[in-house]
Design a protein around this motif. Structure first.
Motif, PDB file in Angstrom:
ATOM      1  N   ILE A 124      44.974 -18.465 -18.977  1.00  0.00           N
ATOM      2  CA  ILE A 124      43.651 -17.851 -19.595  1.00  0.00           C
ATOM      3  C   ILE A 124      42.899 -17.151 -18.842  1.00  0.00           C
ATOM      4  CG2 ILE A 124      41.769 -18.090 -21.398  1.00  0.00           C
ATOM      5  CD1 ILE A 124      43.264 -20.716 -22.309  1.00  0.00           C
ATOM      6  N   ILE A 125      42.654 -17.577 -17.762  1.00  0.00           N
ATOM      7  CA  ILE A 125      41.544 -16.939 -16.857  1.00  0.00           C
ATOM      8  C   ILE A 125      42.383 -15.616 -16.437  1.00  0.00           C
ATOM      9  CG2 ILE A 125      40.623 -16.870 -14.605  1.00  0.00           C
ATOM     10  CD1 ILE A 125      40.207 -19.961 -14.808  1.00  0.00           C
ATOM     11  N   ILE A 126      43.754 -15.998 -15.833  1.00  0.00           N
ATOM     12  CA  ILE A 126      44.345 -14.552 -15.412  1.00  0.00           C
ATOM     13  C   ILE A 126      44.566 -13.333 -16.431  1.00  0.00           C
ATOM     14  CG2 ILE A 126      46.713 -13.684 -14.795  1.00  0.00           C
ATOM     15  CD1 ILE A 126      47.236 -16.537 -13.562  1.00  0.00           C
ATOM     16  N   LYS A 127      44.691 -14.047 -17.811  1.00  0.00           N
ATOM     17  CA  LYS A 127      44.838 -12.960 -18.927  1.00  0.00           C
ATOM     18  C   LYS A 127      43.567 -12.283 -18.816  1.00  0.00           C
ATOM     19  CE  LYS A 127      45.949 -12.689 -23.901  1.00  0.00           C
ATOM     20  NZ  LYS A 127      44.435 -12.169 -24.231  1.00  0.00           N
ATOM     21  N   SER A 128      42.393 -12.855 -18.858  1.00  0.00           N
ATOM     22  CA  SER A 128      41.033 -12.532 -19.073  1.00  0.00           C
ATOM     23  C   SER A 128      40.721 -11.650 -17.763  1.00  0.00           C
ATOM     24  CB  SER A 128      39.954 -13.553 -18.954  1.00  0.00           C
ATOM     25  OG  SER A 128      38.685 -13.070 -18.895  1.00  0.00           O
ATOM     26  N   GLY A 129      41.103 -11.899 -16.632  1.00  0.00           N
ATOM     27  CA  GLY A 129      41.115 -10.840 -15.290  1.00  0.00           C
ATOM     28  C   GLY A 129      41.669  -9.697 -15.438  1.00  0.00           C
ATOM     29  N   ILE A 173      37.912 -10.785  -8.990  1.00  0.00           N
ATOM     30  CA  ILE A 173      37.753 -12.230  -8.440  1.00  0.00           C
ATOM     31  C   ILE A 173      38.044 -13.150  -9.553  1.00  0.00           C
ATOM     32  CG2 ILE A 173      35.525 -13.791  -8.321  1.00  0.00           C
ATOM     33  CD1 ILE A 173      34.142 -11.351  -6.988  1.00  0.00           C
ATOM     34  N   VAL A 174      37.731 -12.746 -10.797  1.00  0.00           N
ATOM     35  CA  VAL A 174      38.253 -13.657 -11.869  1.00  0.00           C
ATOM     36  C   VAL A 174      39.995 -13.879 -11.783  1.00  0.00           C
ATOM     37  CG1 VAL A 174      38.603 -13.693 -14.445  1.00  0.00           C
ATOM     38  CG2 VAL A 174      36.305 -13.069 -13.350  1.00  0.00           C
ATOM     39  N   LEU A 175      40.499 -12.723 -11.474  1.00  0.00           N
ATOM     40  CA  LEU A 175      42.063 -12.762 -11.448  1.00  0.00           C
ATOM     41  C   LEU A 175      42.482 -13.665 -10.232  1.00  0.00           C
ATOM     42  CD1 LEU A 175      44.334 -11.426 -12.974  1.00  0.00           C
ATOM     43  CD2 LEU A 175      44.203  -9.668 -11.023  1.00  0.00           C
ATOM     44  N   TYR A 176      41.824 -13.734  -9.282  1.00  0.00           N
ATOM     45  CA  TYR A 176      41.989 -14.384  -7.972  1.00  0.00           C
ATOM     46  C   TYR A 176      41.830 -16.080  -8.189  1.00  0.00           C
ATOM     47  CZ  TYR A 176      41.317 -16.741  -3.394  1.00  0.00           C
ATOM     48  OH  TYR A 176      41.321 -17.538  -2.477  1.00  0.00           O
ATOM     49  N   ALA A 177      40.687 -16.048  -8.936  1.00  0.00           N
ATOM     50  CA  ALA A 177      40.144 -17.550  -9.423  1.00  0.00           C
ATOM     51  C   ALA A 177      41.438 -18.082 -10.236  1.00  0.00           C
ATOM     52  CB  ALA A 177      38.828 -17.612 -10.026  1.00  0.00           C
ATOM     53  N   GLY A 178      41.870 -17.380 -11.145  1.00  0.00           N
ATOM     54  CA  GLY A 178      43.007 -17.728 -11.978  1.00  0.00           C
ATOM     55  C   GLY A 178      44.588 -18.238 -11.294  1.00  0.00           C
ATOM     56  N   ILE A 179      44.820 -17.274 -10.580  1.00  0.00           N
ATOM     57  CA  ILE A 179      45.783 -17.361  -9.667  1.00  0.00           C
ATOM     58  C   ILE A 179      45.685 -18.646  -8.780  1.00  0.00           C
ATOM     59  CG2 ILE A 179      47.408 -16.489  -7.778  1.00  0.00           C
ATOM     60  CD1 ILE A 179      46.603 -13.488  -9.219  1.00  0.00           C
ATOM     61  N   THR A 180      44.789 -18.671  -8.019  1.00  0.00           N
ATOM     62  CA  THR A 180      44.452 -20.070  -7.262  1.00  0.00           C
ATOM     63  C   THR A 180      44.618 -21.076  -7.884  1.00  0.00           C
ATOM     64  OG1 THR A 180      43.081 -18.680  -5.875  1.00  0.00           O
ATOM     65  CG2 THR A 180      42.970 -20.916  -5.698  1.00  0.00           C
ATOM     66  N   SER A 181      43.813 -21.065  -9.267  1.00  0.00           N
ATOM     67  CA  SER A 181      44.029 -22.407  -9.968  1.00  0.00           C
ATOM     68  C   SER A 181      45.166 -22.703 -10.432  1.00  0.00           C
ATOM     69  CB  SER A 181      42.886 -22.083 -11.246  1.00  0.00           C
ATOM     70  OG  SER A 181      42.930 -23.185 -12.173  1.00  0.00           O
ATOM     71  N   LEU A 182      46.198 -21.586 -10.847  1.00  0.00           N
ATOM     72  CA  LEU A 182      47.409 -22.119 -11.317  1.00  0.00           C
ATOM     73  C   LEU A 182      48.387 -22.435 -10.225  1.00  0.00           C
ATOM     74  CD1 LEU A 182      49.401 -21.409 -13.562  1.00  0.00           C
ATOM     75  CD2 LEU A 182      49.978 -19.113 -12.992  1.00  0.00           C
ATOM     76  N   VAL A 183      48.327 -21.930  -8.915  1.00  0.00           N
ATOM     77  CA  VAL A 183      48.936 -22.639  -8.033  1.00  0.00           C
ATOM     78  C   VAL A 183      48.757 -24.016  -7.580  1.00  0.00           C
ATOM     79  CG1 VAL A 183      49.364 -22.289  -5.095  1.00  0.00           C
ATOM     80  CG2 VAL A 183      49.265 -20.347  -6.654  1.00  0.00           C
ATOM     81  N   GLU A 184      47.385 -24.262  -7.590  1.00  0.00           N
ATOM     82  CA  GLU A 184      47.065 -25.807  -7.527  1.00  0.00           C
ATOM     83  C   GLU A 184      47.469 -26.648  -8.531  1.00  0.00           C
ATOM     84  OE1 GLU A 184      45.469 -27.034  -4.577  1.00  0.00           O
ATOM     85  OE2 GLU A 184      45.687 -25.079  -3.729  1.00  0.00           O
ATOM     86  N   SER A 185      47.573 -26.049  -9.698  1.00  0.00           N
ATOM     87  CA  SER A 185      47.722 -26.926 -10.990  1.00  0.00           C
ATOM     88  C   SER A 185      49.376 -27.125 -10.893  1.00  0.00           C
ATOM     89  CB  SER A 185      47.683 -25.876 -12.139  1.00  0.00           C
ATOM     90  OG  SER A 185      46.065 -25.722 -12.241  1.00  0.00           O
ATOM     91  N   VAL A 186      50.122 -26.215 -10.424  1.00  0.00           N
ATOM     92  CA  VAL A 186      51.713 -26.237 -10.387  1.00  0.00           C
ATOM     93  C   VAL A 186      51.914 -27.553  -9.342  1.00  0.00           C
ATOM     94  CG1 VAL A 186      53.963 -25.096  -9.512  1.00  0.00           C
ATOM     95  CG2 VAL A 186      52.129 -23.987 -11.151  1.00  0.00           C
ATOM     96  N   LYS A 187      51.303 -27.344  -7.991  1.00  0.00           N
ATOM     97  CA  LYS A 187      51.322 -28.351  -6.846  1.00  0.00           C
ATOM     98  C   LYS A 187      51.234 -29.976  -7.580  1.00  0.00           C
ATOM     99  CE  LYS A 187      50.016 -25.366  -3.181  1.00  0.00           C
ATOM    100  NZ  LYS A 187      48.880 -25.234  -2.045  1.00  0.00           N
TER     101      LYS A 187
END
Length: 220
Positions: A147-152, A47-61
């Motif tokens: 950072i979130i992805i790394k933590s996940g 779940i943490v990994l998913y949150a990090g990836i989702t956040s990264l995609v939105e940030s890049v957009k």
């Protein structure tokens, strides 16, 4: 917001799994249900990994197509309160998890602490924009996402390692050997094997060295 939702989901999973892991051993599961904790810790890590990836995609957009943020006083107050509450919650949950040796609780505590960091960064970005009109949101969000992805990934790696089966803790092995050596006529302890069935739940075997003159009754 995505990370807050993942944190809420993690907490619900932790509550359910802690109840399941605490069930008494039964005929089908004679060593108890403690390993359920490892599965929950893995789910939380995903779940943490998913949150990090989702956040990264939105940030890049948002980096590619910037948008001007619109902050209200109410939203900033809520974010500030969230930072304070999440710091306390993260420290408390992680502390309890370490006390009871629960990976699920420790991971939930880490997630809450990470959430506080994210909220604090959001607050900083808002203040910078309101004072100087510079929007750092997308870039800060991208950095936080990494950072979130790394933590996940770290959470997932630790949990998978325990599911696969790790070497017994050296201090625990020494304590067991010293306890066995304290029995009369036991002069050696070898080949200790410990199988983990959840936090602090082990089933194992070992070989002992005794005089060849011991009777069957003494050996028993």
């Amino acid at each position: 917001a995505v990370n807050n939702l993942s944190d809420a989901a993690s907490s619900v999973i932790t509550i359910i799994v802690t109840k399941l892991a605490g069930k008494e051993p039964d005929r089908k599961h004679p060593f108890g249900h403690g390993r359920v904790e490892y599965l929950s810790a893995m789910i939380i890590a995903v779940i943490v990994l998913y949150a990090g990836i989702t956040s990264l995609v939105e940030s890049v957009k948002k980096i590619i197509q910037p948008e001007i943020p619109d902050y209200s006083a109410v939203s900033l107050v809520i974010i500030g309160a969230a930072v304070f509450v999440k710091i306390l919650l993260g420290r408390y949950v992680k502390g309890v998890g370490e006390q009871v040796n629960s990976d699920a609780l420790v991971n939930s505590g880490r997630d809450a602490t990470m959430d506080a960091f994210i909220s604090a960064t959001t607050l900083v970005a808002a203040v910078v924009f309101l004072l100087w009109g510079v929007s750092l949101e997308a870039w800060l969000a991208a950095a936080i996402s990494v950072i979130i992805i790394k933590s996940g990934v770290e959470m997932l790696r630790e949990t998978l390692s325990k599911l696969l089966g790790e070497r017994a803790d050296l201090d625990l092995a020494r304590e067991i050997k010293q306890t066995v050596l304290s029995f009369p006529k036991v002069s050696g302890v070898y080949d200790l094997v410990l199988n983990n069935y959840g936090p602090d739940v082990f089933n194992g075997s070992l070989h002992i060295e005794v005089p060849d003159t011991c009777s069957a009754d003494e050996l028993d």
